[in-house]
Design an enzyme around this catalytic site. Structure first.
Site, short mmCIF file in Angstrom:
data_model
loop_
_atom_site.label_atom_id
_atom_site.label_comp_id
_atom_site.label_asym_id
_atom_site.label_seq_id
_atom_site.Cartn_x
_atom_site.Cartn_y
_atom_site.Cartn_z
N ASN A 95 0.97 -1.30 0.09
CA ASN A 95 -0.07 -0.04 -0.05
C ASN A 95 0.87 1.17 -0.07
OD1 ASN A 95 -2.14 -1.81 0.22
ND2 ASN A 95 -2.48 -1.46 2.23
N HIS A 112 5.91 -0.80 -2.91
CA HIS A 112 5.42 -0.26 -3.96
C HIS A 112 5.61 1.32 -3.76
CE1 HIS A 112 3.05 -4.00 -5.13
NE2 HIS A 112 4.35 -4.13 -5.34
N SER A 181 -4.75 -9.62 -3.12
CA SER A 181 -5.35 -10.70 -3.99
C SER A 181 -4.38 -11.78 -4.45
CB SER A 181 -6.04 -9.95 -5.33
OG SER A 181 -4.97 -9.20 -5.91
N LEU A 206 -10.52 -11.19 2.66
CA LEU A 206 -12.17 -11.28 2.70
C LEU A 206 -12.46 -12.81 2.11
CD1 LEU A 206 -14.54 -9.43 3.67
CD2 LEU A 206 -14.34 -8.53 1.19
N1 APR Z 1 -10.52 -7.31 4.85
C1 APR Z 1 -9.68 -8.15 4.35
N2 APR Z 1 -9.50 -8.16 2.92
C2 APR Z 1 -10.29 -7.58 2.08
C3 APR Z 1 -11.19 -6.56 2.79
C4 APR Z 1 -11.16 -6.38 3.89
N3 APR Z 1 -12.10 -5.65 4.65
N4 APR Z 1 -11.58 -5.98 1.40
C5 APR Z 1 -11.13 -6.49 0.28
N5 APR Z 1 -10.15 -7.58 0.87
C6 APR Z 1 -9.61 -8.17 -0.22
C7 APR Z 1 -10.19 -8.58 -1.34
O1 APR Z 1 -10.69 -9.83 -1.28
C8 APR Z 1 -8.82 -8.84 -2.25
O2 APR Z 1 -8.41 -10.20 -2.33
O3 APR Z 1 -8.16 -7.47 -0.36
C9 APR Z 1 -7.74 -7.87 -1.69
C10 APR Z 1 -7.39 -6.75 -2.63
O4 APR Z 1 -6.62 -6.96 -3.81
P1 APR Z 1 -6.41 -6.03 -4.68
O5 APR Z 1 -7.42 -5.14 -5.01
O6 APR Z 1 -5.77 -6.67 -6.19
O7 APR Z 1 -5.26 -5.22 -4.20
P2 APR Z 1 -3.69 -5.72 -3.72
O8 APR Z 1 -3.55 -7.14 -3.72
O9 APR Z 1 -3.00 -4.77 -2.86
O10 APR Z 1 -3.00 -5.26 -5.26
C11 APR Z 1 -1.61 -5.34 -5.22
O11 APR Z 1 -1.84 -4.24 -7.27
O12 APR Z 1 -2.35 -2.62 -8.87
C12 APR Z 1 -1.36 -2.98 -7.85
O13 APR Z 1 0.25 -1.77 -6.91
C13 APR Z 1 -1.30 -2.04 -6.71
O14 APR Z 1 -0.15 -2.54 -4.63
C14 APR Z 1 -1.04 -2.90 -5.34
C15 APR Z 1 -0.95 -4.16 -6.11
#
Ligand code: APR
Length: 239
Positions: A95, A112, A181, A206
């Site tokens: 993040n 990042h 994710s 989640l």
């Molecule tokens: N509690 C726990 N998990 C959650 C919640 C919550 N309240 N809300 C959403 N999630 C989960 C979703 O189910 C999903 O699996 O958080 C995850 C978010 O995934 P992404 O949107 O893909 O975010 P992230 O994994 O941080 O992305 C990685 O991608 O675009 C790039 O640079 C950006 O750092 C980022 C990287």
């Protein structure tokens, strides 16, 4: 049972979701509205710097409207508790917000980059700022105009601190992934790195992430509810 003293936690957008910061790939996520190719690559910045700077200006401005949630606070508590118990937390986040720091964590690896950090491509210095940036912005260190970019690791660029992260995983008792994710490498591969080093692994998310099957354990639900419970368990076992 071996006491768990050294922990590596990897966080993603899901941990900040309950604070009101949109994730990237969930329904309504940022990448539904914005194209990665237009705002999150070096090529995008070269083609349309005002658009890219504007995207990050808006996200930086949002930081003053959100607060850390119980998951951020719990990890701040975990950092202090492990230190008091002779252990160590390596908190690695994908993040770019500052909610871990505001939740009480002192040592955060922003692999990042950070919205509050800027990078002057003229003098190669980095500096903290909450300001909006445009192609007319001046670097406070070298006075060059228009060479300041967000200190964000874009697609196609190398994440920060990879060596330190690998060392931390090698030295840990437990690797935990929270709110990500598992779609973006190299972070998505840390669980496999940890498994290769015979470490225990836990996912808190989640829903099952893309790499869910690599984890020994999976706790599904909201980070704001599950992370404080897990942190309490770890700190109680330390005493
Ligand atoms: N509690 C726990 N998990 C959650 C919640 C919550 N309240 N809300 C959403 N999630 C989960 C979703 O189910 C999903 O699996 O958080 C995850 C978010 O995934 P992404 O949107 O893909 O975010 P992230 O994994 O941080 O992305 C990685 O991608 O675009 C790039 O640079 C950006 O750092 C980022 C990287």
């Amino acid at each position: 049972m071996v006491k768990i003293k050294n922990i590596v936690v990897l966080t993603g957008a899901g941990i900040s979701a309950e604070s009101g910061i949109r994730t990237f790939r969930d329904t309504g996520g940022l990448w539904e509205e914005h194209s990665i190719e237009k705002v999150a690559t070096p090529e995008a910045y070269a083609a349309d710097p005002e658009l890219v700077l504007g995207f990050y200006n808006a996200r930086r401005a949002q930081l003053s409207t959100v607060e850390p949630n119980p998951a951020h606070h719990a990890l701040g508590r975990l950092e202090k508790g492990l230190l008091d118990g002779g252990g160590y937390l390596t908190l690695v986040t994908q993040n770019v917000d500052d909610l871990h720091e505001r939740g009480g964590a002192d040592n955060v690896i922003h692999m990042h980059g950070e919205l509050l950090s800027q990078w002057c491509r003229a003098c190669d210095s980095k500096f903290k700022s909450r300001d909006d940036f445009t192609t007319s912005s001046v670097c406070p260190k070298c006075d060059h105009i228009g060479r300041v970019r967000p200190d964000i690791v874009w697609f196609g660029e190398m994440p920060y601190s990879m060596g330190a992260i690998e060392t931390a995983v090698n030295n840990c008792d437990l690797f935990v992934s929270i709110g990500t994710s598992g779609a973006v490498y190299p972070a998505a591969g840390f669980v496999q790195l940890a498994r290769g080093m015979r470490k225990q692994t836990l996912e808190i998310n989640l829903e099952p992430s893309e790499g869910s099957s690599f984890f020994h354990d999976s706790r599904l639900g909201k980070a704001g509810e599950l992370v404080p419970i897990w942190v309490d368990e770890i700190l109680e076992a330390l005493t």
